[in-house]
Design a protein around this motif. Structure first.
Motif, mmCIF file in Angstrom:
data_model
loop_
_atom_site.group_PDB
_atom_site.id
_atom_site.type_symbol
_atom_site.label_atom_id
_atom_site.label_comp_id
_atom_site.label_asym_id
_atom_site.label_seq_id
_atom_site.Cartn_x
_atom_site.Cartn_y
_atom_site.Cartn_z
ATOM 1 N N ARG A 133 -5.799 5.628 1.267
ATOM 2 C CA ARG A 133 -5.001 5.456 2.478
ATOM 3 C C ARG A 133 -4.405 4.050 2.588
ATOM 4 N N ARG A 134 -5.178 3.031 2.202
ATOM 5 C CA ARG A 134 -4.789 1.642 2.494
ATOM 6 C C ARG A 134 -4.327 0.837 1.286
ATOM 7 N N CYS A 135 -4.758 1.199 0.106
ATOM 8 C CA CYS A 135 -4.582 0.304 -1.040
ATOM 9 C C CYS A 135 -3.764 0.911 -2.180
ATOM 10 N N ALA A 136 -3.871 2.246 -2.362
ATOM 11 C CA ALA A 136 -3.254 2.888 -3.523
ATOM 12 C C ALA A 136 -1.737 2.695 -3.535
ATOM 13 N N TYR A 137 -1.159 2.569 -2.351
ATOM 14 C CA TYR A 137 0.281 2.347 -2.215
ATOM 15 C C TYR A 137 0.729 1.188 -3.108
ATOM 16 N N CYS A 138 -0.064 0.139 -3.177
ATOM 17 C CA CYS A 138 0.275 -1.006 -4.026
ATOM 18 C C CYS A 138 -0.539 -1.058 -5.324
ATOM 19 N N HIS A 139 -1.797 -0.644 -5.260
ATOM 20 C CA HIS A 139 -2.667 -0.827 -6.430
ATOM 21 C C HIS A 139 -2.781 0.433 -7.294
ATOM 22 N N GLY A 140 -2.028 1.486 -6.927
ATOM 23 C CA GLY A 140 -2.008 2.691 -7.747
ATOM 24 C C GLY A 140 -3.176 3.615 -7.478
ATOM 25 N N GLY A 180 1.067 -3.723 -7.234
ATOM 26 C CA GLY A 180 -0.072 -4.650 -7.150
ATOM 27 C C GLY A 180 -0.858 -4.519 -8.448
ATOM 28 N N PRO A 181 -1.668 -5.515 -8.794
ATOM 29 C CA PRO A 181 -2.391 -5.474 -10.073
ATOM 30 C C PRO A 181 -3.455 -4.377 -10.133
ATOM 31 N N SER A 182 -3.819 -3.996 -11.357
ATOM 32 C CA SER A 182 -4.923 -3.066 -11.564
ATOM 33 C C SER A 182 -6.209 -3.734 -11.091
ATOM 34 N N GLN A 215 1.939 -10.419 -1.479
ATOM 35 C CA GLN A 215 2.001 -9.163 -0.728
ATOM 36 C C GLN A 215 0.617 -8.689 -0.304
ATOM 37 N N MET A 216 -0.414 -9.327 -0.860
ATOM 38 C CA MET A 216 -1.782 -8.924 -0.542
ATOM 39 C C MET A 216 -2.155 -9.432 0.850
ATOM 40 N N GLY A 217 -2.130 -8.514 1.811
ATOM 41 C CA GLY A 217 -2.402 -8.888 3.197
ATOM 42 C C GLY A 217 -3.887 -8.927 3.506
ATOM 43 N N ALA A 218 -4.205 -9.369 4.703
ATOM 44 C CA ALA A 218 -5.590 -9.415 5.166
ATOM 45 C C ALA A 218 -5.926 -8.094 5.854
ATOM 46 N N PHE A 219 -7.024 -7.464 5.406
ATOM 47 C CA PHE A 219 -7.397 -6.168 5.973
ATOM 48 C C PHE A 219 -8.583 -6.276 6.929
ATOM 49 N N GLY A 220 -8.939 -7.506 7.271
ATOM 50 C CA GLY A 220 -10.089 -7.737 8.140
ATOM 51 C C GLY A 220 -10.026 -7.051 9.490
ATOM 52 N N LYS A 226 -11.892 -7.433 -14.505
ATOM 53 C CA LYS A 226 -11.528 -8.859 -14.469
ATOM 54 C C LYS A 226 -10.598 -9.095 -13.296
ATOM 55 N N PHE A 227 -10.772 -10.223 -12.636
ATOM 56 C CA PHE A 227 -9.953 -10.551 -11.484
ATOM 57 C C PHE A 227 -9.397 -11.958 -11.599
ATOM 58 N N LYS A 228 -8.123 -12.060 -11.246
ATOM 59 C CA LYS A 228 -7.463 -13.364 -11.255
ATOM 60 C C LYS A 228 -8.109 -14.310 -10.240
ATOM 61 N N TYR A 229 -8.505 -13.762 -9.098
ATOM 62 C CA TYR A 229 -8.998 -14.610 -8.017
ATOM 63 C C TYR A 229 -10.526 -14.680 -7.961
ATOM 64 N N SER A 230 -11.201 -14.128 -8.954
ATOM 65 C CA SER A 230 -12.651 -14.275 -8.993
ATOM 66 C C SER A 230 -13.100 -14.343 -10.442
HETATM 67 C C1 HEC Z 1 1.522 -4.246 0.156
HETATM 68 C C2 HEC Z 1 0.868 -4.161 -1.121
HETATM 69 C C3 HEC Z 1 -0.638 -4.257 -1.190
HETATM 70 C C4 HEC Z 1 -1.585 -3.533 -0.491
HETATM 71 C C5 HEC Z 1 -1.357 -2.435 0.539
HETATM 72 C C6 HEC Z 1 -2.880 -3.992 -0.972
HETATM 73 N N1 HEC Z 1 -2.714 -4.969 -1.926
HETATM 74 FE FE1 HEC Z 1 -4.206 -5.946 -2.904
HETATM 75 N N2 HEC Z 1 -2.817 -7.090 -3.857
HETATM 76 C C7 HEC Z 1 -1.448 -6.920 -3.781
HETATM 77 C C8 HEC Z 1 -0.808 -7.866 -4.670
HETATM 78 C C9 HEC Z 1 0.695 -8.001 -4.911
HETATM 79 C C10 HEC Z 1 -1.839 -8.619 -5.263
HETATM 80 C C11 HEC Z 1 -1.683 -9.747 -6.305
HETATM 81 C C12 HEC Z 1 -1.450 -11.068 -5.649
HETATM 82 C C13 HEC Z 1 -1.172 -12.121 -6.704
HETATM 83 O O1 HEC Z 1 -1.993 -12.314 -7.596
HETATM 84 O O2 HEC Z 1 -0.101 -12.694 -6.653
HETATM 85 C C14 HEC Z 1 -3.095 -8.098 -4.735
HETATM 86 C C15 HEC Z 1 -4.345 -8.578 -5.103
HETATM 87 C C16 HEC Z 1 -5.530 -7.961 -4.771
HETATM 88 C C17 HEC Z 1 -6.828 -8.354 -5.270
HETATM 89 C C18 HEC Z 1 -7.112 -9.512 -6.213
HETATM 90 C C19 HEC Z 1 -6.894 -9.076 -7.648
HETATM 91 C C20 HEC Z 1 -7.292 -10.137 -8.664
HETATM 92 O O3 HEC Z 1 -7.015 -9.922 -9.847
HETATM 93 O O4 HEC Z 1 -7.915 -11.151 -8.300
HETATM 94 C C21 HEC Z 1 -7.747 -7.457 -4.770
HETATM 95 C C22 HEC Z 1 -9.233 -7.431 -5.032
HETATM 96 C C23 HEC Z 1 -7.013 -6.528 -3.940
HETATM 97 N N3 HEC Z 1 -5.688 -6.870 -3.956
HETATM 98 C C24 HEC Z 1 -7.587 -5.461 -3.275
HETATM 99 C C25 HEC Z 1 -6.908 -4.652 -2.357
HETATM 100 C C26 HEC Z 1 -7.546 -3.622 -1.564
HETATM 101 C C27 HEC Z 1 -9.001 -3.221 -1.660
HETATM 102 C C28 HEC Z 1 -6.572 -3.098 -0.770
HETATM 103 C C29 HEC Z 1 -6.738 -2.042 0.312
HETATM 104 C C30 HEC Z 1 -7.666 -2.345 1.374
HETATM 105 C C31 HEC Z 1 -5.328 -3.772 -1.100
HETATM 106 N N4 HEC Z 1 -5.574 -4.709 -2.065
HETATM 107 C C32 HEC Z 1 -4.099 -3.476 -0.538
HETATM 108 C C33 HEC Z 1 -0.781 -6.013 -2.988
HETATM 109 C C34 HEC Z 1 -1.365 -5.150 -2.093
#
Ligand code: HEC
Length: 150
Positions: free
Chosen positions: A66-73, A81-83, A112-117, A88-92
Motif C-alpha cells: 500500500r505505502r512503499c511498492a509504488y516506488c520500491h517495486g 526507488g532502490p531495491s 523522494q523518500m518521505g517520512a512515514f512516521g 545492502k543499504f546505502k544509508y546503513s
Molecule cells: C515516493 C517514492 C517513495 C516511497 C512511496 C517510498 N520510498 Fe523509500 N526511497 C525512495 C527513494 C527515491 C529512495 C532513495 C533515496 C536516495 O538514496 O537518494 C528511498 C530510500 C529508501 C530506503 C533506504 C535505502 C538504502 O539503500 O539505504 C529505505 C529503507 C526505504 N526507502 C524504505 C521505504 C519504505 C519501507 C517505504 C514505505 C513505508 C518507502 N520507502 C516508501 C522513494 C520512496
C-alpha cells in the motif's frame, strides 16, 4: 592618516567575518550526518520481534504494497526507488534494523523518500522491515540456486 587606518581596520574586520562565516559553514557540513557520509548509521542494532512471525510479516506485506511498492517495486525489488532486498543499504553500512526504522519513519532529506512516521507506527515499521528481511532471504535463496555450480 586617520581615514586610512579606519578603512584598513574595517577591511580587516570584514575579512575576519567572512572567514568566521566560512568556517561555521564547514563545521555545519562536517557535522551533518547524511551529507557528510552516506554509509554511516549506527553500530548496535535493536531486536525485531516480528522477524520470522508469519502473521506480522503478512501485515507488513500489505502495508508495503500500500505505502512503499509504488516506488520500491513489488516485493521491494526496486522501481524508481532502490531495491530493498539486496541485503545492502546505502544509508546503513550494517543493514541495521535501527537504521531502517529511522529511515522509514524520518525519511531521507532532499530525496523522494518521505517520512512515514505519521502514517505507520513503530510496530508497523518493524513489521514492514520483517517483510523486507523475508523477501531479502528469498531473493538470496533464489540467486544461490541460479548460480552455476562450480
Ligand atoms: C515516493 C517514492 C517513495 C516511497 C512511496 C517510498 N520510498 Fe523509500 N526511497 C525512495 C527513494 C527515491 C529512495 C532513495 C533515496 C536516495 O538514496 O537518494 C528511498 C530510500 C529508501 C530506503 C533506504 C535505502 C538504502 O539503500 O539505504 C529505505 C529503507 C526505504 N526507502 C524504505 C521505504 C519504505 C519501507 C517505504 C514505505 C513505508 C518507502 N520507502 C516508501 C522513494 C520512496
Amino acid at each position: 592618516m586617520h581615514n586610512l587606518s579606519t578603512s584598513w581596520k574595517l577591511r580587516w574586520t570584514s575579512a575576519l567575518g567572512t572567514f568566521a562565516l566560512a568556517f561555521g559553514i564547514l563545521v555545519v557540513i562536517a557535522l551533518s550526518p547524511v551529507k557528510a557520509d552516506h554509509n554511516t548509521g549506527s553500530d548496535t542494532d535493536i531486536e525485531n520481534e516480528f522477524e520470522g512471525d508469519a502473521e506480522a510479516i503478512e501485515y507488513g506485506r500489505l502495508l508495503f504494497a500500500r505505502r512503499c511498492a509504488y516506488c520500491h517495486g513489488g516485493g521491494g525489488a526496486g522501481a524508481k526507488g532502490p531495491s530493498l532486498t539486496k541485503g545492502k543499504f546505502k544509508y546503513s553500512r550494517k543493514a541495521l534494523t535501527s537504521d531502517l526504522v529511522s529511515i522509514i519513519m524520518g525519511g531521507i532529506p532532499n530525496t523522494q523518500m518521505g517520512a512515514f512516521g505519521r502514517t505507520v507506527d513503530g510496530d508497523e515499521t518493524l513489521k514492514i522491515i520483517a517483510y523486507i528481511r523475508q523477501e531479502t532471504a528469498k531473493r538470496a535463496e533464489i540467486e544461490a540456486e541460479q548460480a552455476p555450480a562450480k
